[in-house]
Scaffold this active site. Structure first.
Site, PDB file in Angstrom:
ATOM      1  NE  ARG A  69      45.386  44.410  43.831  1.00  0.00           N
ATOM      2  CZ  ARG A  69      46.610  43.929  43.664  1.00  0.00           C
ATOM      3  NH1 ARG A  69      47.463  43.944  44.656  1.00  0.00           N
ATOM      4  NH2 ARG A  69      46.985  43.433  42.498  1.00  0.00           N
ATOM      5  CD  GLU A 106      56.114  40.959  40.865  1.00  0.00           C
ATOM      6  OE1 GLU A 106      55.105  41.482  41.381  1.00  0.00           O
ATOM      7  OE2 GLU A 106      56.923  40.275  41.499  1.00  0.00           O
TER       8      GLU A 106
HETATM    9  O1  LIG Z   1      54.479  48.282  40.150  1.00  0.00           O
HETATM   10  P1  LIG Z   1      53.798  47.381  39.176  1.00  0.00           P
HETATM   11  O2  LIG Z   1      54.686  46.247  38.720  1.00  0.00           O
HETATM   12  O3  LIG Z   1      53.196  48.102  38.029  1.00  0.00           O
HETATM   13  O4  LIG Z   1      52.617  46.624  39.944  1.00  0.00           O
HETATM   14  C1  LIG Z   1      51.770  47.270  40.844  1.00  0.00           C
HETATM   15  C2  LIG Z   1      50.347  47.238  40.386  1.00  0.00           C
HETATM   16  O5  LIG Z   1      49.885  45.876  40.321  1.00  0.00           O
HETATM   17  C3  LIG Z   1      48.667  45.754  41.028  1.00  0.00           C
HETATM   18  O6  LIG Z   1      47.553  46.012  40.233  1.00  0.00           O
HETATM   19  P2  LIG Z   1      47.020  45.004  39.112  1.00  0.00           P
HETATM   20  O7  LIG Z   1      47.452  45.492  37.765  1.00  0.00           O
HETATM   21  O8  LIG Z   1      47.380  43.597  39.482  1.00  0.00           O
HETATM   22  O9  LIG Z   1      45.453  45.234  39.154  1.00  0.00           O
HETATM   23  P3  LIG Z   1      44.358  45.145  40.316  1.00  0.00           P
HETATM   24  O10 LIG Z   1      44.587  46.329  41.225  1.00  0.00           O
HETATM   25  O11 LIG Z   1      43.080  45.278  39.564  1.00  0.00           O
HETATM   26  O12 LIG Z   1      44.499  43.837  41.044  1.00  0.00           O
HETATM   27  C4  LIG Z   1      48.776  46.827  42.109  1.00  0.00           C
HETATM   28  O13 LIG Z   1      47.504  47.172  42.629  1.00  0.00           O
HETATM   29  C5  LIG Z   1      49.443  47.953  41.380  1.00  0.00           C
HETATM   30  O14 LIG Z   1      48.517  48.781  40.682  1.00  0.00           O
HETATM   31  N1  LIG Z   2      53.611  40.639  44.223  1.00  0.00           N
HETATM   32  C1  LIG Z   2      52.477  41.350  44.097  1.00  0.00           C
HETATM   33  N2  LIG Z   2      51.498  41.224  45.025  1.00  0.00           N
HETATM   34  C2  LIG Z   2      50.343  41.944  44.912  1.00  0.00           C
HETATM   35  N3  LIG Z   2      50.114  42.777  43.913  1.00  0.00           N
HETATM   36  C3  LIG Z   2      51.056  42.938  42.977  1.00  0.00           C
HETATM   37  N4  LIG Z   2      51.121  43.720  41.887  1.00  0.00           N
HETATM   38  C4  LIG Z   2      52.295  43.496  41.273  1.00  0.00           C
HETATM   39  N5  LIG Z   2      53.026  42.602  41.952  1.00  0.00           N
HETATM   40  C5  LIG Z   2      52.264  42.235  43.023  1.00  0.00           C
END
Ligand SMILES: O=P(O)(O)OC[C@H]1O[C@H](OP(=O)(O)OP(=O)(O)O)[C@H](O)[C@@H]1O
Ligand SMILES: Nc1ncnc2[nH]cnc12
Length: 182
Positions: A69, A106
């Site tokens: 994202r 998370e």
């Molecule tokens: O602050 P944090 O606890 O590290 O979480 C935040 C991260 O989690 C999500 O990505 P995700 O790893 O879910 O991958 P995606 O973007 O491919 O959905 C979001 O886009 C951040 O990169």
């Molecule tokens: N609660 C949440 N919603 C969307 N993206 C996330 N990445 C980590 N935590 C998330």
């Protein structure tokens, strides 16, 4: 000068396009789903315009976006600010030599990688992602940039889940979020 005349109305419009999905991807997590915002041409443009207005003064040479994202917001902001875009990817996706850093999420663990030759030593660089939760992803991305010798200007997010205290992980540079959820 910002193209936005009423910032609080614009923020309310953006917030209204972010959907809460309970218990995804695990029970107890309220997932902030940005797909309604991305699909709304005016809402998406507003979000990019506001972030660009808040960050333009930093004059980044590079925007670093974290898969996946972070690519969406990072690439749009790079275009808007006249910066290059550097992808930080999940393991095994980048074809040339990489630096790698593991982190906790998370809802699990993961790692991020960047090309070793992605930027010049001392380049003005801004990290962008859609969401700050625990801060693990951003901290690991910051660590990769330190290894590259970047001048880290800060971390920018569309959404910050402030109750997870993620910004405490980033003592090395300022953190700026468009929407802060307490
Ligand atoms: O602050 P944090 O606890 O590290 O979480 C935040 C991260 O989690 C999500 O990505 P995700 O790893 O879910 O991958 P995606 O973007 O491919 O959905 C979001 O886009 C951040 O990169
Ligand atoms: N609660 C949440 N919603 C969307 N993206 C996330 N990445 C980590 N935590 C998330």
């Amino acid at each position: 000068m910002s193209k936005i005349s009423d910032r609080s109305a614009a923020l309310a419009q953006i917030e209204g396009l972010i959907r809460d999905v309970p218990d995804f991807p695990k029970p107890g997590i309220i997932f902030k789903d940005i797909t309604p915002l991305l699909g709304d041409a005016k809402g998406f443009a507003l979000a990019i315009d506001l972030m660009a207005a808040d960050l333009g003064h930093l004059k980044p040479e590079y925007i670093v976006g974290t898969e996946s994202r972070g690519f969406i917001f990072g690439a749009a902001l790079a275009y808007e600010l006249g910066a290059g875009f550097i992808p930080v990817r999940k393991p095994g996706k980048l074809p040339a030599a990489v630096h790698s850093c593991e982190y906790d999420l998370e809802y699990g663990t993961d790692a991020v990688e960047v090309h070793r030759d992605a930027l010049q030593h001392g380049a003005r660089t801004l990290i962008v992602d859609d969401l700050l939760a625990t801060g693990g992803t951003a901290r690991a991305t910051g660590e990769l940039l330190r290894r590259l010798g970047a001048d880290l200007l800060g971390y920018a997010f569309l959404i910050e889940l402030a109750f997870l205290n993620g910004r405490q992980q980033m003592a090395d540079a300022p953190v700026q979020s468009l929407i802060i959820i307490e």
